[in-house]
Structure formats: structure tokens, C-alpha cells
Enzyme design. Structure first.
Site, PDB file in Angstrom:
ATOM      1  N   HIS A 214       0.832  -1.217   0.000  1.00 42.70           N
ATOM      2  CA  HIS A 214       0.000   0.000   0.000  1.00 42.70           C
ATOM      3  C   HIS A 214       0.860   1.259   0.000  1.00 42.70           C
ATOM      4  O   HIS A 214       0.442   2.298  -0.492  1.00 42.70           O
ATOM      5  CB  HIS A 214      -0.957  -0.010   1.192  1.00 42.70           C
ATOM      6  N   ASP A 215       2.050   1.175   0.572  1.00 50.21           N
ATOM      7  CA  ASP A 215       2.944   2.329   0.510  1.00 50.21           C
ATOM      8  C   ASP A 215       3.373   2.573  -0.938  1.00 50.21           C
ATOM      9  O   ASP A 215       3.260   3.689  -1.455  1.00 50.21           O
ATOM     10  CB  ASP A 215       4.180   2.084   1.398  1.00 50.21           C
TER      11      ASP A 215
ATOM     12  N   VAL B 285       0.873   4.155  -3.681  1.00 47.05           N
ATOM     13  CA  VAL B 285       0.403   5.543  -3.571  1.00 47.05           C
ATOM     14  C   VAL B 285       1.626   6.445  -3.369  1.00 47.05           C
ATOM     15  O   VAL B 285       2.309   6.327  -2.351  1.00 47.05           O
ATOM     16  CB  VAL B 285      -0.597   5.685  -2.399  1.00 47.05           C
TER      17      VAL B 285
ATOM     18  N   GLY C 210       4.456   6.178  -4.685  1.00 47.28           N
ATOM     19  CA  GLY C 210       5.693   5.400  -4.646  1.00 47.28           C
ATOM     20  C   GLY C 210       6.036   4.971  -3.229  1.00 47.28           C
ATOM     21  O   GLY C 210       5.380   5.369  -2.256  1.00 47.28           O
TER      22      GLY C 210
ATOM     23  N   SER D 107       4.606   7.212   2.774  1.00 49.04           N
ATOM     24  CA  SER D 107       3.451   8.112   2.944  1.00 49.04           C
ATOM     25  C   SER D 107       2.287   7.416   3.649  1.00 49.04           C
ATOM     26  O   SER D 107       1.474   8.072   4.299  1.00 49.04           O
ATOM     27  CB  SER D 107       3.002   8.689   1.598  1.00 49.04           C
TER      28      SER D 107
ATOM     29  N   PRO E 268      -5.864  -1.127  -5.805  1.00 49.36           N
ATOM     30  CA  PRO E 268      -6.910  -1.948  -6.419  1.00 49.36           C
ATOM     31  C   PRO E 268      -7.942  -2.413  -5.385  1.00 49.36           C
ATOM     32  O   PRO E 268      -7.557  -2.883  -4.313  1.00 49.36           O
ATOM     33  CB  PRO E 268      -6.138  -3.139  -7.002  1.00 49.36           C
TER      34      PRO E 268
ATOM     35  N   HIS F 101      -1.311 -13.167  -1.005  1.00 50.17           N
ATOM     36  CA  HIS F 101      -2.507 -13.551  -0.251  1.00 50.17           C
ATOM     37  C   HIS F 101      -2.417 -14.971   0.305  1.00 50.17           C
ATOM     38  O   HIS F 101      -3.392 -15.500   0.806  1.00 50.17           O
ATOM     39  CB  HIS F 101      -3.754 -13.386  -1.127  1.00 50.17           C
ATOM     40  N   THR F 102      -1.255 -15.564   0.236  1.00 50.23           N
ATOM     41  CA  THR F 102      -1.034 -16.860   0.903  1.00 50.23           C
ATOM     42  C   THR F 102      -0.873 -16.679   2.410  1.00 50.23           C
ATOM     43  O   THR F 102      -0.972 -17.642   3.167  1.00 50.23           O
ATOM     44  CB  THR F 102       0.210 -17.587   0.326  1.00 50.23           C
TER      45      THR F 102
ATOM     46  N   SER G 143      -3.294 -22.579   6.340  1.00 51.91           N
ATOM     47  CA  SER G 143      -1.865 -22.234   6.247  1.00 51.91           C
ATOM     48  C   SER G 143      -1.672 -20.723   6.086  1.00 51.91           C
ATOM     49  O   SER G 143      -0.782 -20.290   5.385  1.00 51.91           O
ATOM     50  CB  SER G 143      -1.164 -23.021   5.142  1.00 51.91           C
TER      51      SER G 143
END
Ligand code: HEM
Length: 328
Positions: A67-68, A71, A73, A77, A162, A192-193, A249
Site C-alpha cells: 500500500h505504501d 500511492v 511510490g 506516505s 486496487p 494472499h497466501t 496455512s
């Protein structure tokens, strides 16, 4: 155990070889070799302690870096607090589910003690994300360092992140403006694992999907058995409960994410969307059936690439003292 130690050697080596051929915007792996030579050990030691007490923070640390970088780069922020006049990124809707800010400050404080005014918060995030994956039994990679911290954080810029409802066209577009391609998309989605999601991030798939408001009004692309399981955990209005994104897991970084996507049991529409394009579908199906070391190598390469998005270097930006506020 043996193949894990082999990975530990091969993955960083191969990443390094790949990167030697590329120019990176003034970042380097030995950026702090003179000014803060023990930076990586300090971060690693803190991460071991933090995750031994709170292992569920590995996912949040990886997500914070993502997420850093998406937005403004990778400029730290996402860590800034809102001020009286300005709502910061962290207070915008997509970021309300982020966690781990206190731990970032803890690691930064250790670094300030060892090497004051030297290591940026953006670099701290990149190192913490790498260690979070490694300590979850995933790959490791050389982190290119030397990012500076930005002084601006605006809530409305988080629309570059996204959303979980995104379709493949939207995902491709949102990744490509960051210089990330289709392969990066399918590989990085493998993050997302590990980790958890709030019921509120998936409940639209379970209830009233098209507005018909009956029990069969669900996302048709989600496995029916999995829907029943999720419904037993998440009521339509639940905003607090966490579900494991990779049930069984979710603390281990492995390739089981791709098994779930292939079975239409992944958490988000955006995960399922990877089956709607031949390249990403082939990647999912191949890695649902093994090839874990290849995924690990790909993940390491794409993380290095993501960590280079829009970085501030040289005289740009600053080295924040505290990650949540800009320097005076
Ligand atoms: C492809 C587009 C992506 C979408 C739409 C997306 C969306 C989401 C959403 C909605 C959550 C759940 C938040 C919650 O309810 O608490 C989540 C969690 C997570 N995401 Fe993503 N994500 C994407 C890509 C990525 C990437 C590229 C990474 C890292 C490489 C990543 C790593 C994570 C992790 C580790 C979690 C678990 C966080 C935790 O345990 O608190 N995601 N993501």
C-alpha cells in the site's frame, strides 16, 4: 528443510544476478554499509521478536509495503498521520484495515538509536515486508535501499489501490501505471497466501451480490461449499471478524494460494479474476500443482520491482525521525 536452505541461497543469488543487469534509481543493496552497517540485523532481530509474540502481523507488514508503494511510490506516505487540514492515506477506506503501525515505529526507534537520522521509514517498510515473508517460511531477497521519505499523504490518492471487486482489466491497468506487468500481478497476488481479511471485505460475495437479496444471490464464481463455510463465519453486517485468506496455512508463505484460486475458493473477486486471462490462468494452474521454488523466485523478483516504484532518492524527501509525522 533441505530444500528450504537451498532456496535461501538460490533465491537471493538469482535475484542479485537478475538485478545486476538493471539500473535502479539510485537504490543499492549496500546503501547503509558505512552509515548504518547493522541495519538489516537490527530489523531482523526486532522482527523475530515481534512475530514471535504476534505471528499474525506478518501479513499486515507485507500489505503495508504494497500500500505504501502504490500511492506516491514507496515513500513511507502510508505511515503519516492526518493533520488538522489534511486527511492522510491511512485514514482512507482501503487503509482502515491496515495494521502494524506501532511495530514499524518500534523498529524505527531501534534504528534511530543505532544510527540517528539515517534510515528512512520507506526502507524500514521494505525490510520489514521482506523479513515478514522470510519468517513465514517464504523466500528472501536482497532489499535495495536508499529510499527517502515523502512529506505528503493524501487520503484521496488511495484510489490508486486496487479494490477487491476489481476485474482483470482494472487490475492490469492499476499495476501497469506502476510499471508492473501481468506476471507481477499474478505473482504478487500470491502474497494472499498469508494473512487475514475482514468479513466486510468479502461479504458482498456472500450476500445480495446482484441486489436480488435472496439466499442464492451470491458471487457465481465462488465455490458453493466455500460460500457456506464463509457464511457461517460472516454475517452480512459483520465488520469485525477476520477470516484466514488461505485457510489452514495463513501463517505460512507457500503456493497454496494458487490451489485456492484454482478451486474458486480465494477471498476476493480480484483473486478469481486471475482465471479470466490465459497468461495469469496458466500461472495459477501451474503453481496450484507445485513449482513452489519457481513461485518463490518470481515473488522475490516482483517484490524487488515493486519496491522500486516511484522512489524518492538523493536530495528528494527526507529521513523522518518518527514515521507517523514529517520532520519540522
Ligand atoms: C491485486 C490486487 C489486490 C487486491 C484487490 C487486494 C485486496 C486485499 C484486501 C481487500 C485485503 C483484506 C483486508 C482486510 O479486510 O483486512 C487484503 C489483504 C492482504 N493483502 Fe492484498 N490485495 C491485492 C494485492 C496484494 C499484493 C500485491 C500484496 C503483497 C505483495 C498483498 C498482500 C496482502 C496481505 C499480506 C493481506 C493480509 C493482510 C492482513 O493479514 O491483515 N495484496 N488484500
Amino acid at each position: 528443510m533441505e530444500s528450504r536452505s537451498l532456496n535461501a541461497v538460490l533465491v537471493p543469488l538469482a535475484s542479485l544476478i537478475l538485478l545486476l543487469g538493471l539500473t535502479r534509481a539510485q537504490l543499492s543493496v549496500d546503501y547503509y554499509s558505512k552509515t548504518c552497517p547493522h541495519v538489516e540485523e537490527i530489523v531482523r532481530k526486532e522482527m523475530i521478536q515481534i512475530l514471535s509474540v504476534a505471528p499474525s502481523l506478518a501479513g499486515p507488514f507485507l500489505r503495508l509495503h504494497f500500500h505504501d508503494c502504490f500511492v506516491r511510490g514507496c515513500d513511507g506516505s502510508v505511515l503519516l498521520d492526518s493533520t488538522s487540514g489534511t486527511k492522510a492515506e491511512k485514514d482512507a477506506k482501503p487503509n482502515l484495515t491496515l495494521r502494524g503501525f506501532g511495530s514499524v515505529e518500534r523498529v524505527k526507534a531501534k534504528l534511530e538509536k543505532a544510527c540517528p537520522n539515517t534510515v528512512s521509514c520507506a526502507d524500514v517498510l521494505a525490510l520489514m515486508a521482506r523479513d515478514a515473508v522470510w519468517l513465514s517460511k517464504g523466500p528472501t531477497w536482497p532489499v535495495w535501499l536508499g529510499r527517502k521519505d515523502g512529506r505528503i499523504s493524501l487520503a484521496n490518492e488511495t484510489k490508486q489501490l486496487p479494490p477487491p471487486k476489481a476485474n482483470l482489466t482494472q487490475l492490469i491497468q492499476m499495476f501497469s501505471v506502476k510499471g508492473l506487468d501481468l506476471k507481477d500481478l499474478v505473482v504478487l497476488s500470491g502474497g494472499h497466501t498469508i494473512g487475514t481479511a475482514h468479513c466486510s471485505s468479502i461479504s458482498d460475495r456472500l450476500y445480495n451480490f446482484t441486489g436480488l437479496d435472496n439466499l442464492s444471490d451470491v458471487d457465481p464464481f465462488l465455490d458453493m461449499k466455500y460460500i457456506s463455510k464463509l457464511r457461517s463465519k460472516c454475517s452480512p453486517t459483520d465488520t469485525k471478524t477476520l477470516i484466514e485468506m488461505d485457510p489452514g496455512s495463513f501463517k505460512t508463505f507457500d503456493n497454496s494460494y494458487y490451489k485456492l484460486v484454482a478451486k474458486r475458493r480465494s477471498a476476493f473477486h480480484s483473486d478469481w479474476a486471475l482465471l479470466t486471462n490465459s497468461f495469469t490462468r496458466d500461472y495459477v494452474l501451474k503453481h496450484a500443482n507445485g513449482f513452489e521454488s519457481e513461485f518463490f523466485q518470481d515473488f522475490a523478483d516482483s517484490m524487488i520491482k515493486m519496491g522500486n516504484v516511484g522512489v524518492l532518492t538523493g536530495s528528494q524527501g527526507e529521513i523522518r525521525k518518527t514515521c507517523s509525522v514529517v520532520n519540522y
